[in-house]
Design an enzyme around this catalytic site. Structure first.
Site, short mmCIF file in Angstrom:
data_model
loop_
_atom_site.label_atom_id
_atom_site.label_comp_id
_atom_site.label_asym_id
_atom_site.label_seq_id
_atom_site.Cartn_x
_atom_site.Cartn_y
_atom_site.Cartn_z
N SER A 68 0.85 -1.19 0.00
CA SER A 68 0.00 0.00 0.00
C SER A 68 0.88 1.24 0.00
CB SER A 68 -0.91 0.02 1.23
OG SER A 68 -1.54 1.28 1.36
N HIS B 272 -1.32 -1.32 -4.22
CA HIS B 272 -2.57 -0.94 -3.56
C HIS B 272 -2.57 0.57 -3.31
CE1 HIS B 272 -6.17 -1.95 -1.19
NE2 HIS B 272 -5.78 -0.97 -0.38
N ASP C 210 -4.87 3.60 -1.66
CA ASP C 210 -6.00 3.96 -0.82
C ASP C 210 -6.45 5.39 -1.12
OD1 ASP C 210 -6.33 1.62 0.90
OD2 ASP C 210 -4.34 2.12 1.65
N MET D 3 -8.84 8.28 0.12
CA MET D 3 -9.57 8.72 1.31
C MET D 3 -10.08 10.15 1.12
SD MET D 3 -7.00 7.38 4.27
CE MET D 3 -6.35 5.71 4.29
N HIS E 127 -8.55 1.28 -3.86
CA HIS E 127 -9.52 1.08 -2.78
C HIS E 127 -10.16 2.43 -2.44
CE1 HIS E 127 -10.03 0.03 1.79
NE2 HIS E 127 -11.19 0.14 1.17
N MET F 223 -12.21 4.71 -0.31
CA MET F 223 -12.77 4.95 1.02
C MET F 223 -13.41 6.34 1.00
SD MET F 223 -9.92 3.25 3.54
CE MET F 223 -8.49 3.41 2.48
N MET G 194 -11.60 -5.32 5.77
CA MET G 194 -10.74 -4.47 6.58
C MET G 194 -10.45 -5.17 7.91
SD MET G 194 -10.07 -1.91 4.72
CE MET G 194 -9.14 -1.03 5.99
N ASP H 52 -6.76 -6.09 4.65
CA ASP H 52 -6.05 -4.81 4.71
C ASP H 52 -6.12 -4.26 6.13
OD1 ASP H 52 -5.00 -2.29 4.40
OD2 ASP H 52 -6.44 -1.63 2.89
N SER I 131 2.88 -0.16 6.07
CA SER I 131 4.05 0.15 6.91
C SER I 131 4.96 -1.05 7.10
CB SER I 131 3.60 0.71 8.26
OG SER I 131 2.75 -0.20 8.92
#
Length: 218
Positions: free
Chosen positions: A7, A32, A34, A36, A65, A67, A136, A174, A197
């Site tokens: 990610s 990946h 994200d 947001m 993804h 969100m 999730m 995830d 991370s």
């Protein structure tokens, strides 16, 4: 096939292109990304422009993804940016079947994501229409969170449903995924592992990805 999806939320954005090339060389299967919006989740990340930039530096499938509270409004933009998989949250969609069809019509693989407290029942009438379910394993919005152990029965439950129904669906997880947890979620039935991370904060991406592969349970 078990897949690892780094990610980029945890990558060094001052050298994002180099980071993506590095994890590709290290053995990543997906990238990946994200998205947001600061509404559905308490954070703001990136948008279609970053997806388009990432597409220019890698041939790996881009696993995007969403969100965000209004996923339908951005399907076309992410298709044009180069997303291969577009996953939206069931909690945000008014007409899930319509959203799925729009994603597939734009040439992307549709996926549905569920928050930790959302039950599997919302998938009952759409499993035949999707390619991926993203469970999730933390509450979405931030990287580096601790894995929620209560996610394991949910992963097992979804794997049982998929196998009994004969569905061709990837089960992605995830949140808090890394060398210390990948064996738990893989043995429960997941086959795509998002790690942020755990990979990008490690001193050697190749060693971390290799270690994760060693600990994945078939």
């Amino acid at each position: 096939m078990k897949k690892i999806a780094p990610s980029i939320l945890s990558a060094d954005f001052t050298r994002l292109g180099e980071e993506i090339i590095a994890v590709e060389k290290a053995g990543a299967d997906y990238i990946h990304i994200d998205i947001m919006d600061g509404h559905f989740v308490p954070n703001i990340s990136v948008g279609p422009m970053i997806v388009e930039a990432v597409k220019r530096v890698t041939d790996l499938p881009l696993d995007v993804h969403l969100m965000i509270t209004n996923p339908d409004d951005f399907i076309d933009e992410f298709a044009e940016a180069g997303a291969a998989i577009l996953t939206f949250h069931a909690e945000t969609a008014f007409h899930i079947n319509r959203t799925i069809q729009h994603i597939r019509d734009r040439g992307m693989r549709p996926g549905i994501s569920l928050n930790p407290a959302t039950t599997l029942n919302v998938l009952d009438y759409v499993l035949a229409d999707i390619d991926l379910v993203l469970l999730m394993t933390v509450n979405p919005g931030f990287g580096g969170q601790k894995f929620i152990q209560g996610s394991i029965p949910k992963i097992k439950g979804l794997r049982d449903i998929v196998e009994k129904g004969g569905y061709d669906i990837e089960i992605e997880v995830d949140g808090g995924i890394g060398p210390d947890t990948v064996n738990l979620v893989s043995s429960a039935g997941a086959n795509v592992f998002v790690a942020g991370s755990a990979i990008f904060s490690s001193p050697d991406y190749s060693k971390t990805i290799s270690l994760m592969r060693e600990r994945i349970q078939d």
